[in-house]
Design a protein around this motif. Sequence first.
Motif, short mmCIF file in Angstrom:
data_model
loop_
_atom_site.label_atom_id
_atom_site.label_comp_id
_atom_site.label_asym_id
_atom_site.label_seq_id
_atom_site.Cartn_x
_atom_site.Cartn_y
_atom_site.Cartn_z
N UNK B 285 0.83 -1.21 0.00
CA UNK B 285 0.00 0.00 0.00
C UNK B 285 0.86 1.27 0.00
N UNK B 286 2.09 1.18 0.55
CA UNK B 286 2.94 2.38 0.56
C UNK B 286 3.30 2.78 -0.88
N UNK B 287 3.47 1.78 -1.74
CA UNK B 287 3.78 2.08 -3.14
C UNK B 287 2.56 2.68 -3.84
N UNK B 288 1.36 2.20 -3.44
CA UNK B 288 0.13 2.78 -3.99
C UNK B 288 -0.02 4.23 -3.54
N UNK B 289 0.39 4.50 -2.31
CA UNK B 289 0.33 5.86 -1.77
C UNK B 289 1.24 6.79 -2.58
N UNK B 290 2.40 6.32 -2.96
CA UNK B 290 3.29 7.14 -3.79
C UNK B 290 2.58 7.54 -5.08
N UNK B 291 1.86 6.59 -5.68
CA UNK B 291 1.13 6.88 -6.92
C UNK B 291 -0.03 7.84 -6.67
N UNK B 292 -0.74 7.61 -5.57
CA UNK B 292 -1.87 8.48 -5.24
C UNK B 292 -1.39 9.91 -5.05
N UNK B 293 -0.24 10.06 -4.40
CA UNK B 293 0.29 11.40 -4.14
C UNK B 293 0.68 12.09 -5.45
N UNK B 376 -6.10 1.88 -7.89
CA UNK B 376 -7.38 2.06 -8.60
C UNK B 376 -8.57 1.93 -7.65
N UNK B 377 -8.49 0.98 -6.73
CA UNK B 377 -9.60 0.76 -5.80
C UNK B 377 -9.77 1.95 -4.86
N UNK B 378 -8.65 2.53 -4.45
CA UNK B 378 -8.74 3.71 -3.56
C UNK B 378 -9.37 4.87 -4.33
N UNK B 395 -15.51 -4.14 0.38
CA UNK B 395 -15.28 -4.33 -1.06
C UNK B 395 -14.34 -5.51 -1.26
N UNK B 396 -14.77 -6.47 -2.05
CA UNK B 396 -13.89 -7.61 -2.37
C UNK B 396 -13.06 -7.21 -3.58
N UNK B 397 -11.79 -7.02 -3.32
CA UNK B 397 -10.88 -6.50 -4.34
C UNK B 397 -10.52 -7.60 -5.34
#
Lengths: 187, 401
Positions: B285-293, B376-378, B395-397
Amino acid sequence: MHEIIWHGRGGQGVVVGAQILAEAAYLQGFKGVTSAPTFGPERRGAPLTASTRISDEPIRTFSQIEFADIAVVLDSSLLGVVDIQSSIKEGGIFIINTNLNPGQIKIKKGLKLACIDAAKIALKHRLVKEGAPIVNTPLLGAFARASNLISLTYLEQGLKWKLSPQVAAGNILALKEAYEQTIIIEN
Amino acid sequence: MDNVQIMTGNTAAAIAAKLCNIQVVAAYPITPQTSLTETLSQFIESGELKAEYVRVESEHSALTVCISASTVGARVFTSTSSHGLLYMHEQLHWAAGSRLPIVMCCVNRGVGAPWSIFNDQQDSVAQRDTGWIQIYCRDNQEILDSVIQAYRIAEEVYAPVMVCYDGFVLSHTMMPVSIPDQKAVNSFLPPYKPHTVLSVENPYNINPVIFPWLRENAEGIICDGYMEMRYKLQKALDCAREVIVATGKKYAKLTGRNYDEMLWRYKTDDAQIILTGMGSIAMEATAAVDQLRKDGVKAGVAGIRVFRPFPVNDVRKAFSKAQTIIVLEKDISYGYEGALCSDIKAALYGTGINVPVHNFIAGLGGRDVKVREIFEAVQQSLQEIAAGKESNKTIWLNCRK
């Protein structure tokens, strides 16, 4: 982050190849390296993959690689079985163990092709296990040449880390010879 | 000098157990845990580790051997996964009720039926209420560090500790791990000195049938009833919070690696969206956070390191400024929601923090959880929440419905 997928068959040294590459990358100064086998049961002869991730920063991504920067294929018979090329990123590198002429290999536009007859080199240096040539080491040589990412010096150290001194010697010769003989085609 | 080696999670756990000078190992092979105890048996065979390896016919017996060995004062270790852990279920309660400082690694794997050897956390989460302290690791370094800290925690609070980490995702993935030297570990973790030891010189009856009421013993002392003993176990786990933090701080002095909270944070300082989870999924999730930011979403991760005792205050602090909470988890309490999600919400009850919580059930039975999918889910959740749709949702991912 550089993501590398290894394709081979159970027993060909796919996992060990991925490990030695990770070790060499770490020795070269990359802080983040991981290597992982296909998760789950393994069978001799069945198609399988392993992965290596290499990064300047510690790696936080442990999921399986979706699109690789580099794909290394230990067994050319897989080409008709697994669609490897479509899992390589645009501009990526496709490294293959083959005795075919590079011109005979169909390659997607935008990919760089690197061919090496790894089996021939393995046999020359008597890298044979249970009757089959050990092709992962020559492919590491081809990897160094085609990717310019990890130098031969550190791959040598990686081999020394993983193998006994007697076994390492032949492997290092094969590594260097493969490096020299790799044919690269920019497509 | 740092001794960094590239190793799997299972090797990291085995090396940690060896550094802790464990005296008895009893384990039964089960994927994906097996290479951990294989490595330990090699250490013992080669003489590197002076310990007794007791081979058993089942996981139930493995933990029973550990309980017995711990009762006579040994530092013990075991590890298992999935059905092995479930088979230990009865003895998990027994170990905790007996207040024995046993350390176990649970290499997380899904539970059948249908049969799966792949990773999720249903196995250990289902053992949440057995009285064990549970620590979840986000990478292989944390596995090694957690096992070493686990013994100190266990031996201080007299409660068993389960160090949980994701099967295959960590157990079979090699990455750099820094190994502290033996002297440093010895200074951090002195030999185990139990407060009571059962021995032939001092035989007595442990854990006989206990009555609901307080009762005088043969020496005229009024002894605890069942409920008092259970209250003390609860107190021990409540007090364990302080011990866990103090242990983490002491360990940080030794290694420079910070464990001063029961959770860890990634870019939470200004985060409006906080993702949480346990183990490798929180790391992903930390890598997803980098993308979200990069997309302008102020997101961060608060990764739950200790699940029991639940870090109520840390959670309240970490989520105090959150406008949306996403709980990612590899388990489900069937008929309700993810177990962690319920705990997070309960911790926030009455604090005035009443924000949308989306619970992602992900990666069950080894289904890969990719950074892109989390990202994408976030995004999807944020859109729904902004549109005023369900603010509380499971949510079932990446699951065909």
